[in-house]
Scaffold this active site. Structure first.
Site, PDB file in Angstrom:
ATOM      1  CB  SER A 167      16.945   9.048 -33.079  1.00  0.00           C
ATOM      2  OG  SER A 167      15.800   8.607 -32.370  1.00  0.00           O
ATOM      3  CE  LYS A 168      18.951   1.036 -33.849  1.00  0.00           C
ATOM      4  NZ  LYS A 168      20.102   0.407 -33.289  1.00  0.00           N
ATOM      5  NE  ARG A 169      17.058   5.678 -28.161  1.00  0.00           N
ATOM      6  CZ  ARG A 169      17.430   6.880 -27.726  1.00  0.00           C
ATOM      7  NH1 ARG A 169      16.592   7.636 -27.057  1.00  0.00           N
ATOM      8  NH2 ARG A 169      18.652   7.311 -27.936  1.00  0.00           N
ATOM      9  N   GLY A 221      11.945   5.432 -34.955  1.00  0.00           N
ATOM     10  CA  GLY A 221      11.423   4.380 -35.822  1.00  0.00           C
ATOM     11  C   GLY A 221      10.824   3.256 -34.985  1.00  0.00           C
ATOM     12  CD  GLU A 222      14.483   0.568 -31.693  1.00  0.00           C
ATOM     13  OE1 GLU A 222      14.384   0.921 -30.491  1.00  0.00           O
ATOM     14  OE2 GLU A 222      15.574   0.255 -32.220  1.00  0.00           O
TER      15      GLU A 222
END
Ligand code: GLU
Length: 504
Positions: free
Chosen positions: A261-263, A265-266
């Site tokens: 998910s995008k998270r 990556g963060e």
């Protein structure tokens, strides 16, 4: 086989995530491998989820990667390629399904449906609109033609639902997973047309795949549960030329369970987009992190596909000639940010020294070195580059004389007779006209004085590079030239003396 036509059909609901980019890549590879066409279709019928800038981000990401559509919003004979511009077609097609009695108008309000949902939940069940209860609800099947037409002409809000056939086995075939039979008992009367007058994804998607003569639908695994409905829509129209379906495996998180998910990556510090997304909060992509598009395409290609041999480094062209459906896996592919960096390193090694040299010149905008020497600097630092951003950090000391040094580096030499050693290095260097014998002469004084060669090299490195790591020292010294190195050695000697005086 008839002409291969595949499509990438993103919804412009935000930036293009690398999962979507991989879907686009596999479609592209399959099309190019088979001399077919790669179509880009923008599925923008959901007004509520539309995000401005998303289509541009999709187009720019594809372009940066070299995944160029043969047809899409700006070209092609099956257009328009934005679903919001194809409404006339959908409204004709939905009328056809209604006439064929495979779809019907439903007038139940949201409040009524949510009431029914609540009642069902109270009894421990889940509400669905379908064969078992549609006769008790508010729709054209119950009302008949006259009442339905009256309601429609008075503008009563409605949706159009698919009339799920009763107790029918639907044969769903996926080229990666084989055949599954789904009984329509498990499916509800899905909405095909929403009350805002727009088709739903399911309806527009099937109509467009047929109209655009798509031969293979290659998409994410999350659409597998919709396959039965899509097959039924084809059958309801009487179309017996369904495309082949391929549902790509999920891309999994670097660690643990679940989809990337995008998270992630963060949290773990890696990009999930190819290029920067200028949303409310700008987020960098692989491009801004110094990845080459070739590396991104390469690592994406191996997420769920393998060439059937040990080869790992591919150009886009090589991928086209190696790609086959047989090499696709049906189990999830784990995302590995470290491996991605390795791919980037490998692709950077393919860039010519001249090209890296050009980037160095661009970066420092300096005429300190001849072009041929900049090419030598490039060759020297290239093996150390994991990212294009490293070009600057690895070559900056050539252009900027090191000023300050880190205490931890200076401390390493505090017990040495550095004044004497640096003076001797300077002497050796000064005497040697073109530094041809520098290494030999240095070795000799180190031996005669019984200094450690490592420490002496460390001093030289610290003076010329500014820290204790860097490329081949003698080549570096050679490129910087005698005059510059002497100045740098002298500067380090002074700094070390100042530090020592302070200590004393
Ligand atoms: N618009 C859908 C999406 O964004 C496309 C699914 C499909 O390829 O059928 O995922």
């Amino acid at each position: 086989m008839s002409e291969v036509r595949v499509r990438f059909a993103p919804s412009p609901t935000g930036p293009l995530h690398i999962g979507g980019l991989r879907t686009a890549l596999f479609n592209y590879l399959y099309a190019k491998r088979n001399g077919g066409s790669f179509v880009l279709r923008i599925e923008d019928t959901d007004k509520n989820r539309y995000v401005k800038g998303s289509e541009a981000h999709i187009l720019d990401s594809l372009k940066w990667c070299g995944i160029i559509p043969d047809e899409g919003p700006s070209l092609g004979e099956y257009g328009p390629y934005r679903q919001s511009e194809r409404q006339n077609l959908y409204s004709l097609k939905i009328k056809e399904l209604i006439e064929k009695k495979h779809a019907y108008y439903a007038f139940d309000t949201n409040e009524e449906l949510s009431e029914l949902r609540k009642e069902c939940e109270k009894r421990g069940g889940v509400f669905s609109y379908g064969e078992h209860n549609r006769k008790e609800l508010k729709n054209s099947i119950v009302y008949g033609e006259e009442k339905t037409n009256a309601l429609l002409s008075e503008g009563k809000k409605h949706v159009i639902r698919f009339k799920m056939p009763k107790n029918k086995e639907v044969l769903c075939k996926d080229l990666l997973r084989g055949e599954v039979k789904i009984n329509t008992k498990t499916l509800d009367d899905k909405i095909l047309y929403k009350s805002d007058g727009m088709p739903t994804y399911h309806f527009a998607n099937v109509v467009d795949d047929r109209e655009m003569k798509i031969s293979h639908v290659i998409r994410g695994e999350e659409w597998l549960p919709s396959l039965a409905l899509h097959v039924l829509i084809y059958e309801a129209f009487g179309w017996d030329d369904k495309p082949f379906f391929i549902h790509l495996p999920l891309i999994l998180k670097p660690q643990g369970k679940g989809k990337l998910s995008k998270r992630d990556g963060e949290k773990l510090g890696f990009p999930v987009f190819a290029i920067k997304w200028e949303g409310n909060k700008a987020v960098n992509g692989y491009k801004e992190n110094g990845f080459t598009p070739e590396a991104v395409v390469n690592f994406l290609s191996l997420l769920g596909w393998n060439p059937g041999n040990e080869k790992e480094i591919f150009t886009l062209k090589e991928l086209v000639s190696s790609f086959s459906i047989k090499g696709l896996n049906n189990s999830g592919a784990r995302f590995d940010p470290e491996k991605n960096t390795w791919f980037n390193h490998a692709h950077i090694q393919q860039i010519t020294d001249e090209e890296i040299g050009d980037k160095i010149i661009e970066e420092f905008n300096s005429e300190m070195f001849e072009k041929s020497d900049v090419t030598k600097i490039a060759a020297l630092i290239k093996p150390r580059l994991n990212s294009l951003l490293d070009i600057k950090t690895n070559s900056s000391f050539f252009f900027n004389r090191p000023e300050g040094f880190e205490n931890k580096d200076l401390k390493k030499f505090k017990d040495l007779d550095f004044n004497n050693i640096i003076r001797s290095i300077i002497d050796v260097m000064d005497k040697d006209h073109d530094l041809n014998l520098f290494k030999e002469n240095l070795e000799e004084i180190v031996k005669n004085n019984q200094w450690g060669f490592g420490k002496v090299l460390g001093l030289i490195r610290l003076s010329v590079v500014g820290n204790l790591s860097g490329p081949d020292l003698f080549k570096t010294v050679d490129l910087l030239g005698k005059k510059e190195c002497l100045l740098r050695l002298d500067h380090l000697k002074k700094t070390l003396s100042e530090v020592q005086n302070k200590r004393d």
